[in-house]
Scaffold this active site. Sequence first.
Site, PDB file in Angstrom:
ATOM      1  N   GLY A  31       0.913  -1.179  -0.067  1.00 23.12           N
ATOM      2  CA  GLY A  31       0.040   0.013   0.172  1.00 23.12           C
ATOM      3  C   GLY A  31       0.737   1.219   0.123  1.00 23.12           C
ATOM      4  N   TYR A 162     -14.653   4.478   7.993  1.00 19.39           N
ATOM      5  CA  TYR A 162     -13.389   4.651   8.253  1.00 19.39           C
ATOM      6  C   TYR A 162     -13.005   5.089   9.489  1.00 19.39           C
ATOM      7  CZ  TYR A 162      -8.268   5.356   7.533  1.00 19.39           C
ATOM      8  OH  TYR A 162      -6.984   5.719   7.567  1.00 19.39           O
TER       9      TYR A 162
END
Length: 331
Positions: A31, A162
């Site tokens: 990532g 999130y």
Amino acid sequence: MNLTIIIHYICSIKTHTTTTMPKIFIIGACGQIGTELTKKLRSIYGTNNVIAGDVRKGDPEFVNSGPFEVVNALDYNQVEHVIEKHGIEEVYLMAALLSATAEKNPAFAWDLNMNSLFHVLNLAKADKIKKIFWPSSIAVFGPTTPKQNTPQYTVMEPSTVYGISKQSGERWCEYYHNIYGVDVRSLRYPGLISWSTPPGGGTTDYAVDIYHKALSDGKYTCFLSEDTRLPMMYMDDAIRATVEIMQAPAENIKIRSAYNLSAIDFTPIEITASIQKEMPDFTIDYAPDFRQKIADSWPQSIDDSNARTDWGWKHEFDLDTMTKDMLEHLK
């Protein structure tokens, strides 16, 4: 040199090596943060001591640059197997679904962001690992949080999947430390800007994409309004903060939920002005979308005095030095 002295010398070398060169496992290494973190940790601890892992193989050059394991962060047995196979002592859990992407798939975002954390917390509780880094975010704050110089302890009513998962994760990290003695450390990352990896689905990723478009197109259409101020940080500073909090003595880590972390804050019009100092013909226009509502719920600036006091955090990059470095590398 007699045999007793030789044995003592060899044992002292072994002890020193074990103490200073821990075996590290980075979950989510492909990532945006994981890639840079892997490179940095390998430069410090040695390539073979840092095992990169992700659910699938990414860039071949990166994957082949050192030990790599294909591992699903949601599979406890897979994670445990890698930890036992390599004798892992420290885990950096970087796997997550970011803000804008999470809003499109809330159930999976909750599953990934929470259950992957439980896996590593429980492995630490079982004494399979010694230390954990888990990233939190300014997304833990919400529309009722003070916008300016948001304090370490304040109202936290996140309005995104999130943010909800990160706030919940902070509480669980603190719980596992207080109840089970787990050495877990965390930072509330602001928006992160990097030249080496593409945008990853975050609300603050306009500040990455804008540099790419400046060089490729000479113009950019921003999905946030021109006066949307958000806390930001250059990736070099974020990686250094991550390493420093993990290297700090345990007694210096006073906060076991997550530390506020800050460097700079700016608006799209301000980052445009910074780019125009290097590229005078660059232009921008605005077409706010669903991410505007997310950005409006977040702080505009962060008070990170606890991190600066407890373990000596200090940022290095301001907006203009970041812009120069971004454009230089992207060219």
